[in-house]
Scaffold this motif. Sequence first.
Motif, PDB file in Angstrom:
ATOM      1  N   UNK A  36      -9.523  -9.219  -1.551  1.00  8.92           N
ATOM      2  CA  UNK A  36      -8.339  -9.877  -0.971  1.00  8.92           C
ATOM      3  C   UNK A  36      -8.175  -9.633   0.524  1.00  8.92           C
ATOM      4  N   UNK A  37      -9.087  -8.871   1.130  1.00  9.06           N
ATOM      5  CA  UNK A  37      -8.954  -8.467   2.530  1.00  9.06           C
ATOM      6  C   UNK A  37      -8.640  -9.645   3.455  1.00  9.06           C
ATOM      7  N   UNK A  38      -9.360 -10.734   3.295  1.00  9.23           N
ATOM      8  CA  UNK A  38      -9.167 -11.882   4.201  1.00  9.23           C
ATOM      9  C   UNK A  38      -7.823 -12.570   3.982  1.00  9.23           C
ATOM     10  N   UNK A  39      -7.199 -12.368   2.837  1.00 10.15           N
ATOM     11  CA  UNK A  39      -5.887 -12.968   2.559  1.00 10.15           C
ATOM     12  C   UNK A  39      -4.733 -12.130   3.116  1.00 10.15           C
ATOM     13  N   UNK A  40      -4.992 -10.872   3.411  1.00 12.16           N
ATOM     14  CA  UNK A  40      -3.935  -9.981   3.889  1.00 12.16           C
ATOM     15  C   UNK A  40      -3.538 -10.350   5.317  1.00 12.16           C
ATOM     16  N   UNK A  41      -2.244 -10.286   5.607  1.00 11.37           N
ATOM     17  CA  UNK A  41      -1.812 -10.525   6.988  1.00 11.37           C
ATOM     18  C   UNK A  41      -2.234  -9.353   7.875  1.00 11.37           C
ATOM     19  N   UNK A  42      -2.164  -9.552   9.175  1.00 12.07           N
ATOM     20  CA  UNK A  42      -2.544  -8.488  10.112  1.00 12.07           C
ATOM     21  C   UNK A  42      -1.638  -7.266   9.986  1.00 12.07           C
ATOM     22  N   UNK A  43      -0.362  -7.482   9.653  1.00 12.83           N
ATOM     23  CA  UNK A  43       0.602  -6.391   9.487  1.00 12.83           C
ATOM     24  C   UNK A  43       0.933  -6.231   8.007  1.00 12.83           C
ATOM     25  N   UNK A  44       0.812  -4.999   7.525  1.00  9.83           N
ATOM     26  CA  UNK A  44       1.111  -4.683   6.120  1.00  9.83           C
ATOM     27  C   UNK A  44       2.068  -3.497   6.097  1.00  9.83           C
ATOM     28  N   UNK A  45       2.751  -3.269   4.978  1.00  7.23           N
ATOM     29  CA  UNK A  45       3.613  -2.087   4.896  1.00  7.23           C
ATOM     30  C   UNK A  45       2.800  -0.812   5.143  1.00  7.23           C
ATOM     31  N   UNK A  46       3.354   0.054   5.969  1.00  9.08           N
ATOM     32  CA  UNK A  46       2.660   1.304   6.296  1.00  9.08           C
ATOM     33  C   UNK A  46       3.454   2.521   5.840  1.00  9.08           C
ATOM     34  N   UNK A  47       4.735   2.318   5.500  1.00  5.37           N
ATOM     35  CA  UNK A  47       5.555   3.432   5.039  1.00  5.37           C
ATOM     36  C   UNK A  47       6.742   2.874   4.271  1.00  5.37           C
ATOM     37  N   UNK A  48       7.201   3.664   3.304  1.00  5.22           N
ATOM     38  CA  UNK A  48       8.346   3.281   2.473  1.00  5.22           C
ATOM     39  C   UNK A  48       9.396   4.375   2.525  1.00  5.22           C
ATOM     40  N   UNK A  49      10.654   3.999   2.362  1.00  3.82           N
ATOM     41  CA  UNK A  49      11.717   5.006   2.265  1.00  3.82           C
ATOM     42  C   UNK A  49      11.849   5.457   0.812  1.00  3.82           C
ATOM     43  N   UNK A  50      12.798   6.321   0.542  1.00  2.11           N
ATOM     44  CA  UNK A  50      12.973   6.884  -0.804  1.00  2.11           C
ATOM     45  C   UNK A  50      13.337   5.829  -1.843  1.00  2.11           C
ATOM     46  N   UNK A  51      13.862   4.690  -1.404  1.00  2.00           N
ATOM     47  CA  UNK A  51      14.211   3.602  -2.324  1.00  2.00           C
ATOM     48  C   UNK A  51      13.030   2.657  -2.565  1.00  2.00           C
ATOM     49  N   UNK A  52      11.900   2.957  -1.932  1.00  2.67           N
ATOM     50  CA  UNK A  52      10.724   2.111  -2.110  1.00  2.67           C
ATOM     51  C   UNK A  52      10.711   0.899  -1.199  1.00  2.67           C
ATOM     52  N   UNK A  53      11.601   0.865  -0.210  1.00  7.96           N
ATOM     53  CA  UNK A  53      11.671  -0.265   0.722  1.00  7.96           C
ATOM     54  C   UNK A  53      10.788   0.020   1.930  1.00  7.96           C
ATOM     55  N   UNK A  54      10.170  -1.024   2.460  1.00  8.07           N
ATOM     56  CA  UNK A  54       9.313  -0.881   3.632  1.00  8.07           C
ATOM     57  C   UNK A  54      10.171  -0.490   4.830  1.00  8.07           C
ATOM     58  N   UNK A  55       9.790   0.585   5.521  1.00  8.74           N
ATOM     59  CA  UNK A  55      10.511   0.957   6.742  1.00  8.74           C
ATOM     60  C   UNK A  55       9.574   1.089   7.943  1.00  8.74           C
ATOM     61  N   UNK A  56       8.302   0.745   7.742  1.00 11.34           N
ATOM     62  CA  UNK A  56       7.367   0.649   8.864  1.00 11.34           C
ATOM     63  C   UNK A  56       6.221  -0.262   8.474  1.00 11.34           C
ATOM     64  N   UNK A  57       5.848  -1.128   9.393  1.00 12.02           N
ATOM     65  CA  UNK A  57       4.713  -2.014   9.206  1.00 12.02           C
ATOM     66  C   UNK A  57       3.594  -1.556  10.128  1.00 12.02           C
ATOM     67  N   UNK A  58       2.359  -1.760   9.723  1.00  8.00           N
ATOM     68  CA  UNK A  58       1.225  -1.378  10.541  1.00  8.00           C
ATOM     69  C   UNK A  58       0.045  -2.297  10.289  1.00  8.00           C
ATOM     70  N   UNK A  59      -1.039  -2.014  10.958  1.00 11.77           N
ATOM     71  CA  UNK A  59      -2.259  -2.809  10.826  1.00 11.77           C
ATOM     72  C   UNK A  59      -2.789  -2.731   9.391  1.00 11.77           C
ATOM     73  N   UNK A  60      -3.386  -3.831   8.953  1.00 16.75           N
ATOM     74  CA  UNK A  60      -3.956  -3.805   7.603  1.00 16.75           C
ATOM     75  C   UNK A  60      -5.087  -2.788   7.493  1.00 16.75           C
ATOM     76  N   UNK A  61      -5.648  -2.370   8.614  1.00 18.65           N
ATOM     77  CA  UNK A  61      -6.685  -1.346   8.601  1.00 18.65           C
ATOM     78  C   UNK A  61      -6.142  -0.005   8.129  1.00 18.65           C
ATOM     79  N   UNK A  62      -4.819   0.184   8.224  1.00 14.72           N
ATOM     80  CA  UNK A  62      -4.216   1.424   7.725  1.00 14.72           C
ATOM     81  C   UNK A  62      -4.355   1.545   6.207  1.00 14.72           C
ATOM     82  N   UNK A  63      -4.541   0.425   5.524  1.00 11.71           N
ATOM     83  CA  UNK A  63      -4.739   0.453   4.066  1.00 11.71           C
ATOM     84  C   UNK A  63      -5.954   1.281   3.683  1.00 11.71           C
ATOM     85  N   UNK A  64      -6.919   1.354   4.570  1.00  7.46           N
ATOM     86  CA  UNK A  64      -8.142   2.107   4.286  1.00  7.46           C
ATOM     87  C   UNK A  64      -7.835   3.602   4.162  1.00  7.46           C
ATOM     88  N   UNK A  65      -6.768   4.045   4.818  1.00  6.11           N
ATOM     89  CA  UNK A  65      -6.404   5.465   4.751  1.00  6.11           C
ATOM     90  C   UNK A  65      -6.091   5.918   3.329  1.00  6.11           C
TER      91      UNK A  65
END
Length: 162
Positions: A36-65
């Motif tokens: 699915x790599x090519x379908x992913x947008x350039x910015x993906x969720x990079x961090x979530x708060x305690x409620x599971x909501x996205x509170x930081x977006x980052x490069x899709x390359x961060x998914x590799x971490x």
Amino acid sequence: MNNKPILDIPKTLFEKSLDIVTAIVYLAGIIYTFVIWSQLPDQVPAHYNALGEVNRWGSKWELILLPVIAAFLAVFMTFLERHPELHNYRRLNDSNIEFQYKNSRLLMNVLKNECVLLFVFLTYKTEQVALGRIDSLSVAFLPVFLVFIFGSMAFFIIRSFR
């Protein structure tokens, strides 16, 4: 200085099975990310708060971490799993040493596999949020994760006192 004996105790069928299932799920997660790599947008969720909501977006390359961290944890925890003589024990003696080593090793095995599966799950859910298929991890994610991890630890620690 560690003066506990080193015992050669074969892995149980349960431990081997859990490792195999986790390895299959881990590899499937990496393959899915690759597909699915090519379908992913350039910015993906990079961090979530305690409620599971996205509170930081980052490069899709961060998914590799996430799979890299999972692999590092698996290697490190496998080392600890293979060396129960390095673990801490209370009242270790000749009559209980084999049980204590098996119990401690099984604890490490279960925690290792739970952590790897957690990272696979986080990667998948992050991809689903990035693709707009879901909005968040859900409010239940953190409590469920904590119950699994601390529940496993409590089970094996209590078991070691029996």
